[in-house]
Write a protein that holds these residues in place. Structure first.
Motif, PDB file in Angstrom:
ATOM      1  N   ALA A   3      72.671  26.631  68.617  1.00  0.00           N
ATOM      2  CA  ALA A   3      73.988  27.380  69.251  1.00  0.00           C
ATOM      3  C   ALA A   3      74.962  28.119  68.074  1.00  0.00           C
ATOM      4  N   CYS A   4      75.529  28.707  68.081  1.00  0.00           N
ATOM      5  CA  CYS A   4      76.737  29.092  66.603  1.00  0.00           C
ATOM      6  C   CYS A   4      78.473  29.496  67.824  1.00  0.00           C
ATOM      7  N   ASN A   5      78.996  28.395  66.963  1.00  0.00           N
ATOM      8  CA  ASN A   5      80.054  28.766  67.338  1.00  0.00           C
ATOM      9  C   ASN A   5      81.259  29.244  66.601  1.00  0.00           C
ATOM     10  N   PHE A   6      81.917  30.344  67.259  1.00  0.00           N
ATOM     11  CA  PHE A   6      82.800  30.945  66.794  1.00  0.00           C
ATOM     12  C   PHE A   6      84.022  30.768  67.050  1.00  0.00           C
ATOM     13  N   LYS A   7      85.354  31.330  66.356  1.00  0.00           N
ATOM     14  CA  LYS A   7      86.168  30.854  66.058  1.00  0.00           C
ATOM     15  C   LYS A   7      86.698  31.826  66.765  1.00  0.00           C
ATOM     16  N   PRO A   8      88.242  31.672  68.099  1.00  0.00           N
ATOM     17  CA  PRO A   8      88.403  32.722  68.399  1.00  0.00           C
ATOM     18  C   PRO A   8      88.781  34.146  68.217  1.00  0.00           C
ATOM     19  N   GLN A   9      89.406  34.230  67.066  1.00  0.00           N
ATOM     20  CA  GLN A   9      89.547  35.162  66.632  1.00  0.00           C
ATOM     21  C   GLN A   9      88.429  36.554  66.463  1.00  0.00           C
ATOM     22  N   PHE A  10      86.942  35.741  65.778  1.00  0.00           N
ATOM     23  CA  PHE A  10      85.448  36.457  65.994  1.00  0.00           C
ATOM     24  C   PHE A  10      85.034  36.363  67.526  1.00  0.00           C
ATOM     25  N   ALA A  11      85.418  36.186  68.551  1.00  0.00           N
ATOM     26  CA  ALA A  11      84.662  36.113  69.532  1.00  0.00           C
ATOM     27  C   ALA A  11      84.798  37.482  70.596  1.00  0.00           C
ATOM     28  N   PRO A  12      85.887  38.505  70.614  1.00  0.00           N
ATOM     29  CA  PRO A  12      85.803  39.351  71.076  1.00  0.00           C
ATOM     30  C   PRO A  12      84.644  40.781  69.993  1.00  0.00           C
ATOM     31  N   LEU A  13      84.755  40.454  68.938  1.00  0.00           N
ATOM     32  CA  LEU A  13      84.219  41.129  67.496  1.00  0.00           C
ATOM     33  C   LEU A  13      82.596  40.729  68.072  1.00  0.00           C
ATOM     34  N   VAL A  14      82.450  39.348  67.870  1.00  0.00           N
ATOM     35  CA  VAL A  14      80.827  39.627  68.344  1.00  0.00           C
ATOM     36  C   VAL A  14      80.132  39.465  69.959  1.00  0.00           C
ATOM     37  N   GLU A  15      81.301  39.811  70.716  1.00  0.00           N
ATOM     38  CA  GLU A  15      80.870  39.753  71.847  1.00  0.00           C
ATOM     39  C   GLU A  15      80.601  41.334  71.647  1.00  0.00           C
ATOM     40  N   SER A  16      81.988  41.864  71.329  1.00  0.00           N
ATOM     41  CA  SER A  16      80.812  43.652  71.351  1.00  0.00           C
ATOM     42  C   SER A  16      80.228  44.194  70.771  1.00  0.00           C
ATOM     43  N   GLY A  17      79.235  43.738  69.908  1.00  0.00           N
ATOM     44  CA  GLY A  17      78.862  44.066  68.956  1.00  0.00           C
ATOM     45  C   GLY A  17      78.947  44.370  67.849  1.00  0.00           C
ATOM     46  N   THR A  34      66.010  33.176  68.131  1.00  0.00           N
ATOM     47  CA  THR A  34      67.065  33.384  69.122  1.00  0.00           C
ATOM     48  C   THR A  34      68.075  32.370  68.420  1.00  0.00           C
ATOM     49  N   ALA A  35      69.319  33.712  68.056  1.00  0.00           N
ATOM     50  CA  ALA A  35      70.959  32.907  67.969  1.00  0.00           C
ATOM     51  C   ALA A  35      71.593  32.553  68.940  1.00  0.00           C
ATOM     52  N   TYR A  36      71.977  32.108  70.142  1.00  0.00           N
ATOM     53  CA  TYR A  36      72.579  31.843  70.893  1.00  0.00           C
ATOM     54  C   TYR A  36      74.390  32.016  70.613  1.00  0.00           C
ATOM     55  N   LEU A  37      75.220  33.179  70.628  1.00  0.00           N
ATOM     56  CA  LEU A  37      76.570  33.133  70.390  1.00  0.00           C
ATOM     57  C   LEU A  37      77.100  32.285  71.590  1.00  0.00           C
ATOM     58  N   LYS A  38      78.473  31.380  70.534  1.00  0.00           N
ATOM     59  CA  LYS A  38      78.815  31.135  72.004  1.00  0.00           C
ATOM     60  C   LYS A  38      80.878  31.378  71.553  1.00  0.00           C
ATOM     61  N   ILE A  39      81.295  30.541  71.789  1.00  0.00           N
ATOM     62  CA  ILE A  39      83.250  30.421  71.996  1.00  0.00           C
ATOM     63  C   ILE A  39      83.162  29.241  72.938  1.00  0.00           C
ATOM     64  N   GLY A  40      83.599  28.370  72.510  1.00  0.00           N
ATOM     65  CA  GLY A  40      84.450  27.195  73.218  1.00  0.00           C
ATOM     66  C   GLY A  40      83.186  26.078  72.768  1.00  0.00           C
ATOM     67  N   GLN A  41      82.427  26.216  72.412  1.00  0.00           N
ATOM     68  CA  GLN A  41      80.984  24.920  72.421  1.00  0.00           C
ATOM     69  C   GLN A  41      81.759  23.895  72.276  1.00  0.00           C
ATOM     70  N   LEU A  49      78.255  34.638  74.137  1.00  0.00           N
ATOM     71  CA  LEU A  49      79.396  35.636  73.597  1.00  0.00           C
ATOM     72  C   LEU A  49      77.654  36.836  73.373  1.00  0.00           C
ATOM     73  N   GLY A  50      76.438  35.965  73.683  1.00  0.00           N
ATOM     74  CA  GLY A  50      75.806  36.727  73.398  1.00  0.00           C
ATOM     75  C   GLY A  50      74.360  36.136  73.039  1.00  0.00           C
ATOM     76  N   GLU A 127      72.377  31.300  78.431  1.00  0.00           N
ATOM     77  CA  GLU A 127      73.345  30.468  78.479  1.00  0.00           C
ATOM     78  C   GLU A 127      72.382  29.246  77.531  1.00  0.00           C
ATOM     79  N   ASN A 128      71.274  29.287  76.616  1.00  0.00           N
ATOM     80  CA  ASN A 128      70.960  27.879  76.223  1.00  0.00           C
ATOM     81  C   ASN A 128      71.317  27.497  74.702  1.00  0.00           C
ATOM     82  N   GLY A 129      70.825  26.479  74.520  1.00  0.00           N
ATOM     83  CA  GLY A 129      71.666  26.020  73.189  1.00  0.00           C
ATOM     84  C   GLY A 129      72.513  25.301  73.342  1.00  0.00           C
TER      85      GLY A 129
END
Length: 129
Positions: A3-17, A34-41, A49-50, A127-129
């Motif tokens: 799983a790859c955790n993102f800072k809050p500033q990037f979360a909407p951009l990851v989620e929107s593609g 597969t890249a498991y994209l998350k926030i708040g890990q 996030l996707g 929800e893997n990763g």
């Protein structure tokens, strides 16, 4: 890829593609993984996030004047124009290359060496990763 955790500033951009790549200090997978994209890990507020399929995994360096990928391609204002660098930075969630370079300088210091991971979002989030 773990799983790859993102800072809050990037979360909407990851989620929107809009953010389709991340640069990390360490290699996080291989092409086709597969890249498991998350926030708040590792918190109760963890959220997916996707999921993406890695399409590129390359070594990268960022210094005061340029970006180098794979030790072969060097993107600088003398080789590749500013619009190319700005497009590259936008794919990573920044408004332009100067903002990206400043962020990496503040976060890690320059020069920075690490790994570029590029993905294409999958349609379904797990929800893997």
């Amino acid at each position: 890829m773990p799983a790859c955790n993102f800072k809050p500033q990037f979360a909407p951009l990851v989620e929107s593609g809009k953010k389709t790549q991340t640069i990390r200090r360490t290699k996080r997978g291989n092409i086709g993984d597969t890249a498991y994209l998350k926030i708040g890990q590792r918190t109760k507020k963890c959220r997916a996030l996707g999921d993406g399929i890695l399409t590129e995994v390359s070594e990268i360096s960022i210094d005061e004047s340029e970006v180098g990928i794979n030790g072969v391609y060097y993107f600088s204002k003398t080789v590749i124009d500013r619009p190319f660098l700005d497009k590259f930075a936008r794919a990573d969630g920044f408004s332009d290359f100067l903002e990206m370079k400043t962020w990496f300088d503040n976060q890690y210091g320059l020069p920075f060496s690490g790994w570029l991971h590029v993905w294409e979002l999958k349609g379904e989030v797990t929800e893997n990763g």
